[in-house]
Write a protein that holds these residues in place. Structure first.
Motif, mmCIF file in Angstrom:
data_model
loop_
_atom_site.group_PDB
_atom_site.id
_atom_site.type_symbol
_atom_site.label_atom_id
_atom_site.label_comp_id
_atom_site.label_asym_id
_atom_site.label_seq_id
_atom_site.Cartn_x
_atom_site.Cartn_y
_atom_site.Cartn_z
ATOM 1 N N GLY A 1 55.393 93.755 18.353
ATOM 2 C CA GLY A 1 54.291 93.147 17.624
ATOM 3 C C GLY A 1 54.771 92.273 16.480
ATOM 4 O O GLY A 1 54.277 91.159 16.263
ATOM 5 N N ARG A 2 55.756 92.745 15.740
ATOM 6 C CA ARG A 2 56.299 91.997 14.605
ATOM 7 C C ARG A 2 56.905 90.672 15.076
ATOM 8 O O ARG A 2 56.660 89.618 14.489
ATOM 9 C CB ARG A 2 57.353 92.860 13.917
ATOM 10 C CG ARG A 2 57.895 92.302 12.609
ATOM 11 C CD ARG A 2 58.998 93.217 12.104
ATOM 12 N NE ARG A 2 58.567 94.606 12.064
ATOM 13 C CZ ARG A 2 58.127 95.207 10.972
ATOM 14 N NH1 ARG A 2 58.066 94.540 9.837
ATOM 15 N NH2 ARG A 2 57.759 96.467 11.014
ATOM 16 N N ALA A 3 57.697 90.751 16.156
ATOM 17 C CA ALA A 3 58.318 89.530 16.668
ATOM 18 C C ALA A 3 57.275 88.564 17.209
ATOM 19 O O ALA A 3 57.396 87.339 17.058
ATOM 20 C CB ALA A 3 59.332 89.882 17.761
ATOM 21 N N ALA A 4 56.232 89.087 17.833
ATOM 22 C CA ALA A 4 55.188 88.232 18.397
ATOM 23 C C ALA A 4 54.417 87.500 17.309
ATOM 24 O O ALA A 4 54.062 86.323 17.472
ATOM 25 C CB ALA A 4 54.242 89.059 19.264
ATOM 26 N N VAL A 5 54.123 88.174 16.197
ATOM 27 C CA VAL A 5 53.430 87.516 15.094
ATOM 28 C C VAL A 5 54.256 86.348 14.572
ATOM 29 O O VAL A 5 53.747 85.230 14.381
ATOM 30 C CB VAL A 5 53.139 88.505 13.942
ATOM 31 C CG1 VAL A 5 52.674 87.759 12.697
ATOM 32 C CG2 VAL A 5 52.083 89.500 14.356
ATOM 33 N N GLY A 6 55.540 86.574 14.348
ATOM 34 C CA GLY A 6 56.391 85.496 13.840
ATOM 35 C C GLY A 6 56.458 84.320 14.788
ATOM 36 O O GLY A 6 56.338 83.160 14.370
ATOM 37 N N ALA A 7 56.633 84.598 16.082
ATOM 38 C CA ALA A 7 56.735 83.521 17.066
ATOM 39 C C ALA A 7 55.415 82.778 17.203
ATOM 40 O O ALA A 7 55.393 81.545 17.340
ATOM 41 C CB ALA A 7 57.157 84.097 18.418
ATOM 42 N N ALA A 8 54.297 83.504 17.164
ATOM 43 C CA ALA A 8 52.986 82.856 17.271
ATOM 44 C C ALA A 8 52.716 81.961 16.071
ATOM 45 O O ALA A 8 52.179 80.849 16.209
ATOM 46 C CB ALA A 8 51.891 83.919 17.398
ATOM 47 N N ARG A 9 53.096 82.424 14.884
ATOM 48 C CA ARG A 9 52.898 81.615 13.683
ATOM 49 C C ARG A 9 53.722 80.330 13.759
ATOM 50 O O ARG A 9 53.245 79.238 13.416
ATOM 51 C CB ARG A 9 53.291 82.416 12.433
ATOM 52 C CG ARG A 9 52.389 83.590 12.121
ATOM 53 C CD ARG A 9 51.204 83.146 11.231
ATOM 54 N NE ARG A 9 50.231 82.363 11.948
ATOM 55 C CZ ARG A 9 49.080 82.820 12.405
ATOM 56 N NH1 ARG A 9 48.772 84.082 12.247
ATOM 57 N NH2 ARG A 9 48.232 82.042 13.017
ATOM 58 N N ARG A 10 54.957 80.449 14.236
ATOM 59 C CA ARG A 10 55.810 79.260 14.354
ATOM 60 C C ARG A 10 55.248 78.273 15.366
ATOM 61 O O ARG A 10 55.398 77.058 15.208
ATOM 62 C CB ARG A 10 57.242 79.662 14.745
ATOM 63 C CG ARG A 10 57.995 80.401 13.640
ATOM 64 C CD ARG A 10 59.457 80.566 13.976
ATOM 65 N NE ARG A 10 59.689 81.441 15.106
ATOM 66 C CZ ARG A 10 59.809 82.758 15.032
ATOM 67 N NH1 ARG A 10 59.702 83.370 13.862
ATOM 68 N NH2 ARG A 10 60.039 83.487 16.111
#
Length: 415
Positions: free
Chosen positions: A127-136
């Motif tokens: 979940g943490r990695a997905a949030v960062g990638a989605a924001r980018r």
């Protein structure tokens, strides 16, 4: 499931072509736990993915591989991207996605899929990695919280004297990750209030996990078949469904059994697996009730409606329930409920059963006895439970999540 071996790196499966489904939107669900994991968050995420796909959405799930190596597989109309994983040291059965390089992996997946929305099911590794990638990538993010530190502390062996400190640290981490989401949900109002009390300052919407009311419904005609199927004597039956772990407080249920036996011949049936099974078996033997406690072990999801059909009352002694899908399924199956007065459980008991102070074995025994010895009371409570369960139809939950996705994607396009 059918595995698909095509991959574009040693750590992640190929996202495949980015063409959109003929209907609906493309949704990427990111989760740290997914079947064959056995827990409420995994089951909810699976039902969410399958339900959205049935409604015409193009659904992809990204999660840890249950075996280790990465791959893509299809489950019905859902595409599952399994990430390279390693054993989770604090949990005997779960695995965790390997964090090294996961941010780049998730960015490649999102760039390839170009989802309309990313829906994370927690704040941990995936979940943490997905949030960062989605924001980018400029993709909107929905976050749903299923986490309670009390569910993790027994596995992590956090000493009791350090649990308050660990609790504060854990909730700060949840708030930090979820503050990057565009919309935050959790299964109940009390769970939303808990997030606010623990320091999350954003808006939190309560959206029930939902249950399939076509599958879970009263089945009195199946009672005899159900008891034969699971090898149960034809006795009044108290049922628990879920993990046999510390925070479920199943010792209380077994300790209450002799007091109930003073009034009615009864058996306790535990459906599920977990680290406390051996200890619970020893406890039942020590108090002379081993023959009245039946352990069914893992019950496949397809057989769960039949488990509820075998019972007369459902018990939920757990103290860390953000909703309790099993209690909702029991209510939809027409069973009265005896539950601990803790976390979200009081919101599920209103005329359909009794609450008792957590740890009060005598009170639990009295309430179980009252229900088991009162057939008219049991029927009335069953009807009340059916009415309460009707508001948790999973189709309502799916529709609300689709509305949230639509609101966010519309806002994203307009921006």
């Amino acid at each position: 499931m059918t595995a698909m071996p095509t991959m574009n790196s040693p750590d992640t499966p190929d996202a495949g072509p980015a063409s959109l489904a003929p209907m609906g939107r493309r949704v990427l669900i990111a989760t740290d736990t997914y079947p064959p994991d056995v827990n409420g968050a995994a089951y909810f995420t699976h039902r969410l993915a399958a339900g959205l796909a049935e409604r015409g959405n193009d659904v992809h799930v990204v999660c840890a591989s249950e075996q280790g190596p990465p791959r893509i597989e299809t489950a019905g109309d859902v595409t599952v991207h399994r990430l390279r994983s390693a054993p989770l040291l604090v949990h005997p059965t779960m695995r965790v996605a390997v964090p090294a390089g996961l941010g780049r992996t998730m960015s490649r997946l999102i760039q390839g899929l170009r989802p309309d929305v990313v829906h994370i099911q927690g704040h941990f590794v995936v979940g943490r990695a997905a949030v960062g990638a989605a924001r980018r990538a400029g993709r909107p993010v929905v976050a749903t919280n299923h986490f309670m530190p009390d569910n993790l502390f027994p596995f992590a062996r956090v000493p009791a004297r350090l649990r308050d400190v660990a609790d504060r640290m854990a909730w700060r981490d949840v708030a930090r990750v979820f503050s990057r989401a565009d919309h935050v949900t959790t299964p109940t109002k009390i769970a939303a209030e808990l997030l606010a009390a623990k320091g999350f300052t954003g808006v939190v919407e309560a959206v029930s996990c939902g249950i399939d009311l076509d599958r879970f419904r009263p089945r009195p005609w199946d009672r005899i078949r159900a008891r034969e199927r699971f090898g149960l004597p034809d006795l009044p039956t108290v049922l628990f469904v879920g993990r046999l772990d510390e925070e479920k407080r199943l010792d209380d249920l077994i300790l209450a059994l002799p007091q109930v036996l003073n009034h009615v011949e009864v058996q306790v049936v535990l459906a599920g697996t977990g680290g406390r099974r051996a200890a619970l078996e020893r406890l039942a033997s020590r108090i002379g009730a081993r023959e009245r406690v039946r352990f069914l072990g893992f019950v496949p999801d397809a057989d769960l409606p039949l488990v509820y059909a075998a019972a007369d009352v459902f018990a939920m002694p757990g103290i860390a329930e953000l909703q309790s899908i099993a209690t909702l399924e029991a209510m939809a199956s027409g069973l009265p409920v005896v539950a601990a007065d803790a976390m979200a459980l009081p919101h599920l008991v209103d005329g359909n059963g009794h609450l008792y102070p957590p740890g009060d074995v005598r009170a639990m025994a009295r309430q179980l006895t009252a229900i088991l010895t009162g057939s008219g009371l049991r029927a009335a409570m069953g009807r009340a439970g059916l009415a309460l369960a009707a508001s948790h139809d999973h189709r309502l939950s799916l529709a609300r999540f689709e509305e949230i996705y639509e609101e966010l994607t519309t806002r994203s396009v307009q921006a």
